[in-house]
Design a protein around this motif. Structure first.
Motif, PDB file in Angstrom:
ATOM      1  N   ILE A  44      90.314   8.249  46.728  1.00  0.00           N
ATOM      2  CA  ILE A  44      89.945   9.621  47.277  1.00  0.00           C
ATOM      3  C   ILE A  44      89.589  10.413  46.112  1.00  0.00           C
ATOM      4  CG2 ILE A  44      90.769  11.648  48.498  1.00  0.00           C
ATOM      5  CD1 ILE A  44      92.555   9.563  50.141  1.00  0.00           C
ATOM      6  N   TYR A  83      88.985  16.275  54.752  1.00  0.00           N
ATOM      7  CA  TYR A  83      88.283  15.214  54.164  1.00  0.00           C
ATOM      8  C   TYR A  83      87.003  15.124  54.732  1.00  0.00           C
ATOM      9  CZ  TYR A  83      93.194  13.757  53.101  1.00  0.00           C
ATOM     10  OH  TYR A  83      94.541  13.903  52.584  1.00  0.00           O
ATOM     11  N   ILE A 132      83.892  11.904  54.657  1.00  0.00           N
ATOM     12  CA  ILE A 132      83.523  10.314  54.507  1.00  0.00           C
ATOM     13  C   ILE A 132      82.042  10.287  54.707  1.00  0.00           C
ATOM     14  CG2 ILE A 132      83.936   7.946  55.231  1.00  0.00           C
ATOM     15  CD1 ILE A 132      86.699   8.993  56.414  1.00  0.00           C
ATOM     16  N   VAL A 150      85.542   8.517  50.199  1.00  0.00           N
ATOM     17  CA  VAL A 150      86.207   9.548  50.695  1.00  0.00           C
ATOM     18  C   VAL A 150      86.385  10.796  49.753  1.00  0.00           C
ATOM     19  CG1 VAL A 150      88.403  10.039  51.654  1.00  0.00           C
ATOM     20  CG2 VAL A 150      87.418   7.952  52.119  1.00  0.00           C
ATOM     21  N   ILE A 167      88.616  15.842  59.789  1.00  0.00           N
ATOM     22  CA  ILE A 167      87.872  14.824  58.845  1.00  0.00           C
ATOM     23  C   ILE A 167      86.558  14.848  59.506  1.00  0.00           C
ATOM     24  CG2 ILE A 167      87.783  12.310  58.404  1.00  0.00           C
ATOM     25  CD1 ILE A 167      90.535  11.898  59.011  1.00  0.00           C
ATOM     26  N   GLN A 214      81.862   3.548  56.692  1.00  0.00           N
ATOM     27  CA  GLN A 214      82.402   4.939  57.185  1.00  0.00           C
ATOM     28  C   GLN A 214      83.764   4.624  58.235  1.00  0.00           C
ATOM     29  OE1 GLN A 214      78.923   7.001  58.687  1.00  0.00           O
ATOM     30  NE2 GLN A 214      79.665   8.674  57.546  1.00  0.00           N
ATOM     31  N   LEU A 263      92.097   5.591  56.180  1.00  0.00           N
ATOM     32  CA  LEU A 263      92.585   6.961  55.933  1.00  0.00           C
ATOM     33  C   LEU A 263      93.459   7.424  56.892  1.00  0.00           C
ATOM     34  CD1 LEU A 263      92.600   9.680  54.157  1.00  0.00           C
ATOM     35  CD2 LEU A 263      90.463  10.450  55.604  1.00  0.00           C
TER      36      LEU A 263
END
Length: 190
Positions: A10, A64, A66, A72, A95, A122, A129
């Protein structure tokens, strides 16, 4: 038991205003909300995330992001409340998946289709995640799409007499069955 998926590293790249976002205890979080950026790439998603929209000096962003290749990024710490979904921010993790969505005609009634599929990288990164978040935040039990929670409509940009759905993400090509089969989260459908 579900097979382990390796979580890509990350990249922590906090937004300039993240310290101005309200704090919360992790135990307050019980929901993760899946979004798509509805922008062409990660660079533009970052630009949109940095824009200030509120008197507090903060803007709209997920926790987050992606990218299509599975990279990420973390823009907001979990202990901070990000602005990503009306009415649920205080209890939710946002996300964002990079996806063109309806860009650049988000509210044009003639361009409401969302035709870009999410990449395998993804989806795998998202599942990994989500599993990590379940370990780190034991109170996390629910998942929803942005479109599940914000069902408001707005006047179409091309014809104000027509109403279009404000939020359609993550959209019809998001692989809900695969994600739900891979994590121990219940889908929240208010």
């Amino acid at each position: 038991m579900l097979p382990d998926l390796p979580l890509p590293p990350i990249t922590v790249d906090l937004l300039p205003y993240e310290a101005r976002l309200d704090e919360r205890p992790l135990g307050q979080i019980d929901l993760v909300v899946i979004h798509c950026t509805e922008l062409p790439d990660m660079a533009m998603a970052r630009q949109f995330g940095e824009r200030v929209h509120y008197a507090s000096g903060t803007g709209n962003s997920g926790h987050y992001y992606i990218d299509r290749d599975g990279t990420v990024y973390q823009y907001v710490p979990l202990q901070r409340i990000a602005h990503h979904v009306r009415g649920y921010n205080a209890r939710a993790i946002g996300i964002e998946l990079v996806n063109i969505g309806r860009y650049p005609d988000w509210h044009d009634s003639r361009h409401q289709g969302m035709g870009e599929a999410y990449t395998e990288a993804q989806v795998a990164a998202l599942i990994a995640l989500l599993r990590k978040l379940q370990q780190d935040v034991p109170s996390l039990t629910q998942i929803a799409g942005h479109e599940d929670l914000d069902t408001t409509t707005t006047a179409a940009s091309d014809d104000p007499s027509v109403q279009v759905t404000r939020k359609r993400d993550p959209g019809p090509l998001f692989p809900w069955p695969r994600v739900l089969d891979s994590v121990q989260l219940q889908r929240l459908l208010p």
